[in-house]
Design a protein around this motif. Structure first.
Motif: not given
Length: 213
Positions: A170-183, A186-194
């Protein structure tokens, strides 16, 4: 270069940042809180590192180099282990066309049947992902406040794997989104795996910064 946005940010700070996150597995949502604390710089095997502590006692070892911010190892109460190769988290300088490769490990995928994996539903596989900086000017509101000039990082990766007693493919997938604020970091992240398999349940997780002490 015309049209290129460049910034130099110091993402590692001495702060305690509670990050509540919602995690969905097998269609069920679970809510958790994770307290992260950064400390340093410290010396380890002749290297200058920063430590990211969490509630479990495990520490990520981070390092600022001229090329960017790297994860160079991890530490438990008894010992520290350095990676064979450091993992690039954020390049410096960070631009809107920054792109890099880094490994990720699945942690949300689950077996549908316990018997397939020794009664443990967790399914962990490492795969390579391509990371891209898609914006340096986002405005993100969190319970900790509203942040401007936020960097948005997106990543995706996939891998063909063999699994189960019959070694099906099978094929596995990972998708990520991350938000970084200066100084801040990491202030927010989203992750999806299928997976392209009925034997593996997909999973999603969202994390958002609640406050900075």
């Amino acid at each position: 270069m015309t049209g290129l946005t460049t910034t130099t940010c110091h993402w590692i700070v001495d702060a305690r940042s509670p990050i509540p996150y919602t995690q969905t597995r097998s269609g069920e949502a679970q809510q958790h809180k994770q307290l992260s604390r950064f400390a340093g710089p410290d010396e380890l095997d002749g290297q200058t590192v920063y430590r990211e502590y969490n509630a479990s006692g495990t520490q990520r070892l981070l390092q600022r180099r001229s090329a960017g911010i790297f994860e160079v190892g991890y530490a438990r109460p008894a010992n520290a282990v350095l990676h064979d190769e450091p993992v690039l988290l954020l390049p410096q300088p960070l631009t809107t066309d920054s792109q890099w490769q880094a490994p990720v490990t699945t942690n949300l995928l689950e077996w549908r049947k316990h018997s397939l994996e020794n009664n443990d539903r967790r399914f962990r596989k490492e795969l390579g992902a391509t990371f891209r900086c898609t914006s340096l000017t986002e405005r993100v509101r969190t319970p900790a406040g509203t942040f401007t000039d936020v960097a948005r990082i997106e990543a995706s990766g996939h891998k063909t794997i063999n699994y189960g007693s019959l070694q099906e493919q099978s094929v596995i997938h990972v998708e990520l989104r991350r938000w970084y604020a200066p100084g801040v970091g990491l202030i927010k992240s989203e992750r999806r795996e299928y997976a392209e398999s009925r034997e593996l349940n997909p999973g999603e997780a969202t994390r958002i910064l609640e406050r900075i002490d």
